[in-house]
Design a protein around this motif. Structure first.
Motif, mmCIF file in Angstrom:
data_model
loop_
_atom_site.group_PDB
_atom_site.id
_atom_site.type_symbol
_atom_site.label_atom_id
_atom_site.label_comp_id
_atom_site.label_asym_id
_atom_site.label_seq_id
_atom_site.Cartn_x
_atom_site.Cartn_y
_atom_site.Cartn_z
ATOM 1 N N ALA A 387 0.896 -1.095 -0.115
ATOM 2 C CA ALA A 387 -0.110 -0.086 0.051
ATOM 3 C C ALA A 387 1.054 1.369 0.060
ATOM 4 C CB ALA A 387 -0.864 -0.012 1.290
ATOM 5 N N LEU A 388 2.060 1.171 0.597
ATOM 6 C CA LEU A 388 2.939 2.379 0.569
ATOM 7 C C LEU A 388 3.314 2.703 -0.680
ATOM 8 C CD1 LEU A 388 4.924 1.704 3.998
ATOM 9 C CD2 LEU A 388 2.905 2.951 3.873
ATOM 10 N N LEU A 389 3.915 1.695 -1.475
ATOM 11 C CA LEU A 389 4.258 1.788 -2.893
ATOM 12 C C LEU A 389 2.871 2.325 -3.659
ATOM 13 C CD1 LEU A 389 6.557 -1.255 -3.127
ATOM 14 C CD2 LEU A 389 6.968 1.052 -3.090
ATOM 15 N N SER A 390 1.969 1.685 -3.641
ATOM 16 C CA SER A 390 0.680 1.793 -4.511
ATOM 17 C C SER A 390 -0.012 3.164 -4.394
ATOM 18 C CB SER A 390 -0.051 0.576 -4.746
ATOM 19 O OG SER A 390 0.434 -0.700 -4.785
ATOM 20 N N ILE A 391 -0.264 3.153 -3.259
ATOM 21 C CA ILE A 391 -1.079 4.695 -2.822
ATOM 22 C C ILE A 391 -0.149 5.933 -2.685
ATOM 23 C CG2 ILE A 391 -2.291 5.850 -1.117
ATOM 24 C CD1 ILE A 391 -3.293 2.957 -0.198
ATOM 25 N N GLY A 392 1.126 5.577 -2.344
ATOM 26 C CA GLY A 392 2.016 6.531 -2.384
ATOM 27 C C GLY A 392 2.352 7.234 -3.634
ATOM 28 N N ALA A 393 2.428 6.080 -4.586
ATOM 29 C CA ALA A 393 3.113 6.669 -6.005
ATOM 30 C C ALA A 393 1.715 7.396 -6.698
ATOM 31 C CB ALA A 393 3.426 5.514 -7.019
ATOM 32 N N ASN A 424 -2.658 13.278 -25.387
ATOM 33 C CA ASN A 424 -3.695 12.510 -25.005
ATOM 34 C C ASN A 424 -3.729 11.087 -25.710
ATOM 35 O OD1 ASN A 424 -6.324 11.670 -23.703
ATOM 36 N ND2 ASN A 424 -7.164 12.022 -25.465
ATOM 37 N N ALA A 425 -3.194 11.233 -27.117
ATOM 38 C CA ALA A 425 -3.335 10.104 -28.025
ATOM 39 C C ALA A 425 -2.364 8.858 -27.695
ATOM 40 C CB ALA A 425 -3.201 10.781 -29.286
ATOM 41 N N VAL A 426 -1.408 9.488 -26.682
ATOM 42 C CA VAL A 426 -0.045 8.387 -26.559
ATOM 43 C C VAL A 426 -0.557 7.245 -25.443
ATOM 44 C CG1 VAL A 426 2.422 8.357 -25.564
ATOM 45 C CG2 VAL A 426 1.458 10.355 -26.827
ATOM 46 N N PRO A 427 -0.609 6.277 -25.707
ATOM 47 C CA PRO A 427 -0.930 5.217 -24.966
ATOM 48 C C PRO A 427 -0.123 5.029 -23.628
ATOM 49 C CG PRO A 427 -0.869 4.325 -26.893
ATOM 50 C CD PRO A 427 -0.050 5.788 -27.080
ATOM 51 N N PRO A 428 -0.546 4.890 -22.481
ATOM 52 C CA PRO A 428 0.171 5.055 -21.278
ATOM 53 C C PRO A 428 1.101 3.872 -21.352
ATOM 54 C CG PRO A 428 -1.875 5.301 -20.640
ATOM 55 C CD PRO A 428 -2.066 4.900 -22.127
ATOM 56 N N VAL A 429 1.020 2.637 -22.081
ATOM 57 C CA VAL A 429 2.018 1.735 -22.245
ATOM 58 C C VAL A 429 3.155 2.042 -23.057
ATOM 59 C CG1 VAL A 429 2.278 -0.623 -23.019
ATOM 60 C CG2 VAL A 429 0.341 -0.326 -22.011
ATOM 61 N N LEU A 430 3.111 2.908 -23.947
ATOM 62 C CA LEU A 430 4.254 3.362 -24.941
ATOM 63 C C LEU A 430 4.803 4.444 -24.232
ATOM 64 C CD1 LEU A 430 5.556 3.572 -27.413
ATOM 65 C CD2 LEU A 430 3.910 5.459 -28.320
ATOM 66 N N ALA A 431 4.166 5.177 -23.175
ATOM 67 C CA ALA A 431 5.079 5.998 -22.354
ATOM 68 C C ALA A 431 5.725 5.273 -21.465
ATOM 69 C CB ALA A 431 4.176 6.984 -21.820
ATOM 70 N N GLY A 432 5.258 4.153 -20.943
ATOM 71 C CA GLY A 432 6.046 3.343 -20.057
ATOM 72 C C GLY A 432 7.190 2.685 -20.699
ATOM 73 N N ILE A 433 6.985 2.266 -21.824
ATOM 74 C CA ILE A 433 8.181 1.893 -22.615
ATOM 75 C C ILE A 433 9.289 2.775 -22.847
ATOM 76 C CG2 ILE A 433 8.740 0.756 -25.133
ATOM 77 C CD1 ILE A 433 6.048 -0.658 -25.040
ATOM 78 N N ILE A 434 8.721 3.878 -23.149
ATOM 79 C CA ILE A 434 9.888 5.102 -23.656
ATOM 80 C C ILE A 434 10.562 5.372 -22.136
ATOM 81 C CG2 ILE A 434 10.282 7.477 -24.120
ATOM 82 C CD1 ILE A 434 7.746 7.225 -26.155
ATOM 83 N N LEU A 443 9.763 1.180 -10.894
ATOM 84 C CA LEU A 443 8.344 2.024 -10.405
ATOM 85 C C LEU A 443 8.532 3.402 -10.461
ATOM 86 C CD1 LEU A 443 5.629 1.585 -8.917
ATOM 87 C CD2 LEU A 443 6.804 1.861 -6.725
ATOM 88 N N LEU A 444 9.588 4.017 -10.430
ATOM 89 C CA LEU A 444 9.908 5.270 -10.664
ATOM 90 C C LEU A 444 9.771 5.642 -12.148
ATOM 91 C CD1 LEU A 444 10.848 8.021 -9.499
ATOM 92 C CD2 LEU A 444 13.298 7.205 -10.015
ATOM 93 N N LEU A 522 2.664 -5.645 -17.227
ATOM 94 C CA LEU A 522 3.564 -6.284 -18.509
ATOM 95 C C LEU A 522 4.927 -5.866 -18.222
ATOM 96 C CD1 LEU A 522 1.611 -3.509 -21.093
ATOM 97 C CD2 LEU A 522 1.529 -6.119 -21.008
ATOM 98 N N GLY A 523 5.196 -5.914 -17.029
ATOM 99 C CA GLY A 523 6.707 -6.193 -16.510
ATOM 100 C C GLY A 523 7.299 -4.738 -16.785
ATOM 101 N N LEU A 524 6.760 -3.569 -16.820
ATOM 102 C CA LEU A 524 7.385 -2.355 -16.967
ATOM 103 C C LEU A 524 7.288 -1.473 -15.739
ATOM 104 C CD1 LEU A 524 5.682 -1.409 -20.421
ATOM 105 C CD2 LEU A 524 8.053 -2.394 -20.066
ATOM 106 N N ALA A 525 6.864 -2.067 -14.435
ATOM 107 C CA ALA A 525 6.882 -1.265 -13.295
ATOM 108 C C ALA A 525 7.611 -1.902 -12.255
ATOM 109 C CB ALA A 525 5.538 -1.010 -13.091
ATOM 110 N N ALA A 526 6.978 -2.058 -11.114
ATOM 111 C CA ALA A 526 7.811 -2.689 -9.989
ATOM 112 C C ALA A 526 8.170 -4.060 -10.419
ATOM 113 C CB ALA A 526 6.734 -2.736 -8.737
ATOM 114 N N PRO A 527 9.317 -4.631 -9.937
ATOM 115 C CA PRO A 527 9.705 -5.845 -10.049
ATOM 116 C C PRO A 527 8.616 -7.067 -9.669
ATOM 117 C CG PRO A 527 10.913 -5.147 -8.277
ATOM 118 C CD PRO A 527 10.366 -4.004 -8.891
ATOM 119 N N HIS A 528 8.640 -8.311 -10.301
ATOM 120 C CA HIS A 528 7.534 -9.262 -9.963
ATOM 121 C C HIS A 528 7.503 -9.480 -8.322
ATOM 122 C CE1 HIS A 528 5.899 -9.797 -13.811
ATOM 123 N NE2 HIS A 528 6.882 -9.838 -14.583
#
Length: 572
Positions: A387-393, A424-434, A443-444, A522-528
Motif C-alpha cells: 500500500a505504501l508503494l501503490s497509494i503513495g505513488a 492524450n493520444a499517447v498510450p500509457p503503455v508506450l509512455a511506459g516503454i519509453i 516503479l520510478l 506488462l513487466g514495466l513497473a515494479a519487479p515481480h
C-alpha cells in the motif's frame, strides 16, 4: 489576421511541433535504450542466426536503418507527408498496408467498449437523476459506490475473470483472436466496465453541480414535469462531461493494448507493442501518428460539441455555475478510509518477505488472515507494505497532474489545447516503454510515464469549466468594470473551478494506481517480487482458480481505494 485566426494558427503550429517531437522521441527508442536496432531486427527475423557484423551491416542497408534518431524521424515524416509510411524493418511489407486492419479492429473494439461504458454509466445515474430532478438531492451513494468499485477494477483483471468464467467454463464467447463480431463482447466488457466507473463519477459530479444551479430550482417551483427537468439536467451535465467522454474514447483506443494482449487480438495497440519490442520503428511511428491524428480530431470535436450543447448560454452570459454538494456521503468515506488504514497498519506489523514453501498458496487462516502467495509469504503483510508503494505513488502522480492540469487548463491558449490533444493520444503503455528505455523498468520510470499522461483529463476538465465561468454574467461584468485577466483568474475563475478539480484529482488516484498496475502487468513497473499491488496481481493471476484469495487481496486494496475516492464526491 484576426486574433481568433492568429490563435488558431498558433495552435496548428504547436500541434505540428508536438507531432514532430513525438516522432523524434519514438524514433529515438533504440538509441535511448542503447540497443542496436539491427540486432533486434535480426532476432525478430531469425533467433538462431549469429550476430555477425557483416550480417548486421547488410540488415542496416537492406531496411534503411538511419545513423541517428533525428535524421531517421525527419526522413520518416517527410515520407509520411506524401502518404508513404515506409516499410516494416522486420517483415519488409509496406506499413500502410499492415496497419489498416489492426486500426479497424481497435476502432471497433474501442467503439464497442465506449457503448458499454456509456450505457452502464447512464444506468448507474438514471434512478438518482430522476429522483433529484423531481424532489431535490444529489446523486445517491449507491450509484457512487458502484461506480467507484467499477472504476477501481484493472482491465486485465476484469478480462481474466470474464475469459475464465464466460469463455473457458461456460463457452459463451471465444477466448482469443479476432474472426468477427463474436470476439467483441468479452474484451469490450473488460475495457468498458472500468471506464464506466470513471465516467459515472465524472457525470455524477456534473449532475450534482447542475442541480445546484438556480434555474433548476426555478423549474421545480414552476411545476415543470420531472422528465423534462431530468432531460434538461442531463443535457447540461453531459455538456460539461462531453470532452471527458471524448477523452475516454481516445483513452480506450490507446489503453486497449493490455486487453488486446490478454485476448490475443491483432489490434493497433498490440501491433504497436510488438513493433516496439522488435524496434520496428516505421510501424511504431505509423501507429503513434494515427493515434495522434485521432486524438486531435476527437479533442476538437469534443470542445465544439460542448459549445454546441450549451448554445446561446455561452454567448449571452447566462451561465451561473453551481457548487456540488455531497457532504452526506463523507461519513461512509471516513468508514472505508478507516477500514483501509486498519488493514494497512495490520499488514505493516507483519513480515512481508518471509518465505515458507511448505505453506505456499495457503488458504486464509488464523496465522495468515489473508492467506499466503505462491512462495508462502503472508499476503496481509504484503498488502500493507504494498500500500505504501501503490497509494503513495498514485497520490504523488495525482498531485503533480492536478498542478499541471490547472496551469494548462486555465491558460486560454489554443496552442496548449493542441498539445493536450496530441499527448492524450499517447498510450500509457508506450509512455511506459519509453520511460523504461531511458531509466530501465521500475516503479520510478513507470510513475513518470503515468504522470506524463495523467494530467491531461484534469487539463481538459479545467479548460471546460474555465470556459463556462468566463462566459458567466458576473465575469463579464467584472471585465466591463476593467478587471484584468490575472484578477479575473484569481478572484473569479479559480475559486469556482478549483473545488471540482480537487475532487476530480481525488477520484483519479485509483485510476493512476491502476495505470501503474497495468504497466506492472506488462513487466514495466515494479519487479515481480515487489509487494506493489499491480505486481502482486500480475504474479497471482496464474493461480486465480486454485488460490483466488491471492488475486482478491490486491484487488481489495484497489477497490477500497476506489470507494474512498468515489464516496468523497466528484465535482463537475
Amino acid at each position: 489576421m484576426t486574433a481568433s485566426a492568429l490563435a488558431a494558427a498558433r495552435g496548428a503550429v504547436i500541434a505540428l511541433g508536438s507531432v514532430v517531437g513525438l516522432a523524434l522521441v519514438v524514433g529515438a527508442l533504440p538509441w535511448l535504450s542503447g540497443d542496436d536496432p539491427a540486432q533486434t531486427v535480426l532476432r525478430a527475423r531469425s533467433a538462431e542466426r549469429e550476430l555477425d557484423p557483416a550480417v548486421l551491416a547488410a540488415i542496416r542497408q537492406d531496411v534503411g536503418i538511419p545513423d541517428d534518431a533525428v535524421s531517421g524521424a525527419l526522413g520518416w515524416l517527410a515520407g509520411a507527408l506524401h502518404g508513404d509510411l515506409g516499410r516494416s524493418w522486420v517483415s519488409g511489407a509496406p506499413v500502410a498496408d499492415s496497419i489498416v486492419q489492426p486500426l479497424g479492429i481497435s476502432l471497433s473494439l474501442a467503439a464497442s467498449a465506449a457503448v458499454v461504458c456509456l450505457v452502464c454509466a447512464l444506468l448507474l445515474l438514471a434512478p438518482s437523476l430522476r429522483r433529484a430532478a423531481g424532489s431535490g438531492g444529489g446523486v445517491g451513494g449507491g450509484a457512487l459506490a458502484t461506480g467507484a468499485l467499477l472504476g477501481a477494477l484493472p482491465e486485465f483483471l476484469v478480462g481474466t475473470a470474464l475469459l475464465t468464467a464466460l469463455g473457458v467454463h461456460l463457452g459463451l464467447a471465444p477466448t482469443s483472436g479476432w474472426s468477427g463480431p463474436e470476439n467483441i463482447p468479452l474484451p469490450a466488457l473488460a475495457l468498458g466496465l472500468p471506464a464506466a466507473g470513471v465516467l459515472g463519477r465524472v457525470l455524477s459530479g456534473a449532475v450534482d453541480a447542475t442541480l445546484a444551479e438556480p434555474w433548476v430550482r426555478t423549474w421545480r417551483a414552476a411545476g415543470f414535469r420531472r422528465a423534462t427537468t431530468a432531460a434538461a439536467v442531463l443535457r447540461r451535465a453531459v455538456a460539461v462531461a462531453l470532452p471527458q467522454v471524448v477523452l475516454l474514447f481516445v483513452g480506450l483506443l490507446g489503453s486497449g493494448i493490455v486487453v488486446e494482449t490478454l485476448f490475443a487480438i491483432p489490434g493497433l495497440g498490440s501491433t504497436a507493442l510488438e513493433a516496439v519490442l522488435a524496434q520496428d520503428l516505421p510501424v511504431v511511428q505509423a501507429c503513434v501518428a494515427l493515434l495522434t491524428l485521432i486524438g486531435l480530431a476527437l479533442g476538437a470535436a469534443g470542445m465544439l460539441a460542448h459549445r454546441r450543447l450549451l448554445g446561446p448560454a455561452m454567448r449571452d452570459g447566462a451561465l451561473t455555475p453551481g457548487a456540488a454538494g455531497g457532504a452526506g456521503h463523507q461519513r461512509w468515506a471516513l468508514v472505508v478510509t478507516g477500514l483501509l488504514v486498519a488493514l494497512v497498519v495490520a499488514g505493516l506489523l507483519r513480515d512481508p518477505s518471509s518465505v515458507a514453501l511448505s505453506e505456499r498458496l495457503g488458504a486464509p487462516s488464523a496465522e495468515a488472515p489473508f492467506g499466503t502467495d505462491e512462495l508462502g509469504r503472508d499476503l496481509l503483510a504484503r498488502f500493507g507494505h504494498g500500500a505504501l508503494l501503490s497509494i503513495g505513488a498514485a497520490l504523488a502522480i495525482s498531485a503533480i497532474a492536478l498542478v499541471l492540469g490547472l496551469l494548462v487548463g486555465t491558460a486560454r491558449a489554443r496552442a496548449l489545447a493542441a498539445l493536450t490533444d496530441v499527448l492524450n493520444a499517447v498510450p500509457p503503455v508506450l509512455a511506459g516503454i519509453i520511460a523504461a528505455a531511458v531509466a530501465g523498468p521500475g516503479l520510478l520510470g513507470a510513475g513518470a510515464a503515468v504522470c506524463a499522461v495523467a494530467w491531461i483529463p484534469l487539463a481538459v476538465h479545467a479548460r471546460t469549466l474555465a470556459a463556462e465561468v468566463r462566459a458567466a454574467g458576473f465575469v463579464r461584468a467584472a471585465r466591463a468594470l476593467g478587471a484584468g485577466r490575472a484578477r479575473i483568474l484569481l478572484r473569479h475563475v479559480l475559486p469556482v473551478i478549483l473545488p471540482p478539480l480537487l475532487r476530480h484529482a481525488l477520484v483519479r488516484i485509483p485510476h493512476n494506481a491502476l495505470a501503474l498496475a497495468g504497466l506492472g502487468f506488462l513487466g514495466l513497473a515494479a519487479p515481480h517480487d515487489s509487494a506493489e499491488w499491480g505486481a502482486m496481481l500480475s504474479t497471482s493471476l496464474p493461480y486465480a482458480e486454485s488460490a483466488p484469495w491471492a488475486v482478491a487481496v490486491p484487488a481489495l486494496g484497489l477497490a477500497l481505494l476506489g470507494l474512498v475516492a468515489g464516496l468523497a464526491r466528484t465535482g463537475r
